[in-house]
Design a protein around this motif. Structure first.
Motif, PDB file in Angstrom:
ATOM      1  N   THR A  33      -3.213  13.734   0.431  1.00 49.93           N
ATOM      2  CA  THR A  33      -2.656  12.385   0.454  1.00 49.93           C
ATOM      3  C   THR A  33      -3.431  11.501  -0.514  1.00 49.93           C
ATOM      4  O   THR A  33      -4.663  11.541  -0.556  1.00 49.93           O
ATOM      5  CB  THR A  33      -2.727  11.775   1.864  1.00 49.93           C
ATOM      6  OG1 THR A  33      -1.946  12.575   2.761  1.00 49.93           O
ATOM      7  CG2 THR A  33      -2.175  10.349   1.870  1.00 49.93           C
ATOM      8  N   THR A  45      -3.633   7.404  -2.300  1.00 54.01           N
ATOM      9  CA  THR A  45      -3.322   6.021  -1.956  1.00 54.01           C
ATOM     10  C   THR A  45      -3.452   5.114  -3.165  1.00 54.01           C
ATOM     11  O   THR A  45      -4.476   5.128  -3.854  1.00 54.01           O
ATOM     12  CB  THR A  45      -4.261   5.512  -0.849  1.00 54.01           C
ATOM     13  OG1 THR A  45      -4.202   6.398   0.275  1.00 54.01           O
ATOM     14  CG2 THR A  45      -3.868   4.116  -0.398  1.00 54.01           C
ATOM     15  N   LEU A 104       0.862  -1.175   0.000  1.00 51.44           N
ATOM     16  CA  LEU A 104       0.000   0.000   0.000  1.00 51.44           C
ATOM     17  C   LEU A 104       0.901   1.228   0.000  1.00 51.44           C
ATOM     18  O   LEU A 104       1.733   1.392   0.897  1.00 51.44           O
ATOM     19  CB  LEU A 104      -0.903  -0.016   1.233  1.00 51.44           C
ATOM     20  CG  LEU A 104      -2.068   0.969   1.249  1.00 51.44           C
ATOM     21  CD1 LEU A 104      -3.112   0.593   0.201  1.00 51.44           C
ATOM     22  CD2 LEU A 104      -2.699   1.016   2.633  1.00 51.44           C
ATOM     23  N   ARG A 107       1.201   5.338  -0.047  1.00 55.69           N
ATOM     24  CA  ARG A 107       0.537   6.624   0.172  1.00 55.69           C
ATOM     25  C   ARG A 107       1.539   7.745  -0.089  1.00 55.69           C
ATOM     26  O   ARG A 107       2.644   7.737   0.459  1.00 55.69           O
ATOM     27  CB  ARG A 107       0.000   6.730   1.595  1.00 55.69           C
ATOM     28  CG  ARG A 107      -1.219   5.856   1.851  1.00 55.69           C
ATOM     29  CD  ARG A 107      -1.907   6.269   3.157  1.00 55.69           C
ATOM     30  NE  ARG A 107      -3.207   5.623   3.309  1.00 55.69           N
ATOM     31  CZ  ARG A 107      -3.443   4.606   4.107  1.00 55.69           C
ATOM     32  NH1 ARG A 107      -2.468   4.113   4.848  1.00 55.69           N
ATOM     33  NH2 ARG A 107      -4.650   4.069   4.184  1.00 55.69           N
ATOM     34  N   VAL A 129      -8.336   3.361  -1.361  1.00 60.56           N
ATOM     35  CA  VAL A 129      -7.437   3.110  -2.490  1.00 60.56           C
ATOM     36  C   VAL A 129      -8.021   3.740  -3.748  1.00 60.56           C
ATOM     37  O   VAL A 129      -9.176   3.496  -4.109  1.00 60.56           O
ATOM     38  CB  VAL A 129      -7.221   1.589  -2.692  1.00 60.56           C
ATOM     39  CG1 VAL A 129      -6.501   1.317  -4.007  1.00 60.56           C
ATOM     40  CG2 VAL A 129      -6.434   1.005  -1.526  1.00 60.56           C
TER      41      VAL A 129
END
Length: 348
Positions: free
Chosen positions: A97, A99, A88, A90, A125
């Motif tokens: 931010t 993702t 994952l 970021r 996501v």
């Protein structure tokens, strides 16, 4: 996959391509203030590893589950480890931010199980990127059924592949279905060339220039189906990496298996972006087994010259390569483990 080196024609098929000088079309990769990479799935999980500056290990006591043989009726299994990879990623620019999910592991529920035990919401996501089509990087897509989620892949990700060692019946590898993914609601985006995501702050390399003399790809037993039948597939041409430029620090590169060769990948990313500093390299380096172990030494030498601040060799890297990298780059090397978060911030 760990077989003896192939014949001269096999080796010629994976010979390096020249890529001298600066990139013809350089990529203007926007610098970010911070990137965090959380390994959702890797080949190992060590609950006793300690955190350190920029490396956050999960706390113990994750994932309480029913276990009737204990007095309390429950136990805490920690996180899953499996022969696969998922991260994952970021990125933060100012107060924004974003993702992304890079690869999804091998089992349909391993990645999502670990995310749940870590308290991570995969609902935020914004897109998924596949490093290549091998099933140990794509199996967890089944846990991400969400309409319209962008899925960035190389067009060869759908290739039918198999392992055919001499004297052994061939073993077909599970193959992704483009139709099935679209029916599940994924917005499949095929790109052979570099892609810029997240407002220009994340680079997906696309096909990688093979320029070293020693990173020659997979052994002859790794084959792909072509129009004329099965043939050796040394290059795994769909192999690609994720690249972020951390302001004032350099490039952070996440690989899946590194089939293109991690040195090729690092040099390709630096050449594409014009950023001459490798800050971190995280993921699979594919240096495990007798076919790949002869290239450990030149790989270690090349990475030592690049001098990254963080080096995390997981998944298919192998214990011999990890030992060699830990010896050569003790200040940069960090053991990989499912659930670890690497936090890399802009230089002051």
């Amino acid at each position: 996959m760990c077989l003896e080196p192939g014949s001269a024609p096999d080796r010629a098929a994976s010979a390096p391509r020249p890529a001298d000088g600066p990139a013809v079309d350089p990529i203007a990769l926007e610098p970010v203030d911070e990137v965090t990479v959380t390994t959702l799935i890797d080949n190992s999980f060590d609950a006793l590893l300690a955190s350190r500056n920029g490396v956050e290990r999960p706390t113990r006591g994750l994932g309480s589950v029913e276990a009737p043989l204990f007095e309390s009726g429950r136990t805490e299994p920690g996180l899953r480890a499996e022969h696969g990879f998922s991260a994952l990623v970021r990125v933060r620019r100012g107060a924004t931010t974003s993702t992304l999910l890079f690869d999804t592991g091998v089992s349909p529920d391993g990645m999502t199980t670990n995310a749940g035990r870590l308290g991570l919401d995969l609902g935020d996501v914004q897109g998924v990127v596949l490093s290549h089509g091998h099933f140990d990087h794509t199996g967890g897509l089944a846990g991400l059924r969400r309409r319209g989620l962008p899925l960035t892949v190389h067009p060869n990700v759908w290739s039918r592949r198999r392992l055919a060692p001499p004297g052994v019946d061939p073993i077909d590898l599970p193959t992704l279905s483009a139709g099935a993914l679209r029916r599940e609601g994924f917005d499949v985006i095929e790109r052979r060339h570099p892609s810029l995501l997240v407002d220009g702050s994340v680079l997906i390399t696309g096909e990688i220039d093979r320029t070293t003399e020693y990173e020659r790809g997979m052994p002859p037993a790794h084959q792909a189906r072509t129009a004329s039948g099965w043939a050796p597939d040394p290059t795994v041409i769909d192999d690609q990496a994720l690249v972020v430029h951390v302001r004032g620090a350099g490039l952070v590169i996440v690989t899946g298996c590194g089939h293109a060769g991690v040195v090729n990948i690092a040099r390709h990313a630096m050449r594409l972006t014009g950023v001459d500093r490798l800050h971190a390299l995280i993921g699979g380096f594919h240096l495990s087994g007798p076919y790949f172990e002869p290239i450990i030494a030149p790989t270690v030498d090349a990475l030592s010259a690049l001098a990254p601040a963080l080096l995390v060799a997981g998944h298919c890297s192998g214990w011999r390569a990890q030992q060699a990298l830990a010896t050569a780059l003790p200040d940069a090397w960090v053991p990989s483990s499912s659930g670890t978060t690497y936090r890399l911030t802009a230089a002051a």
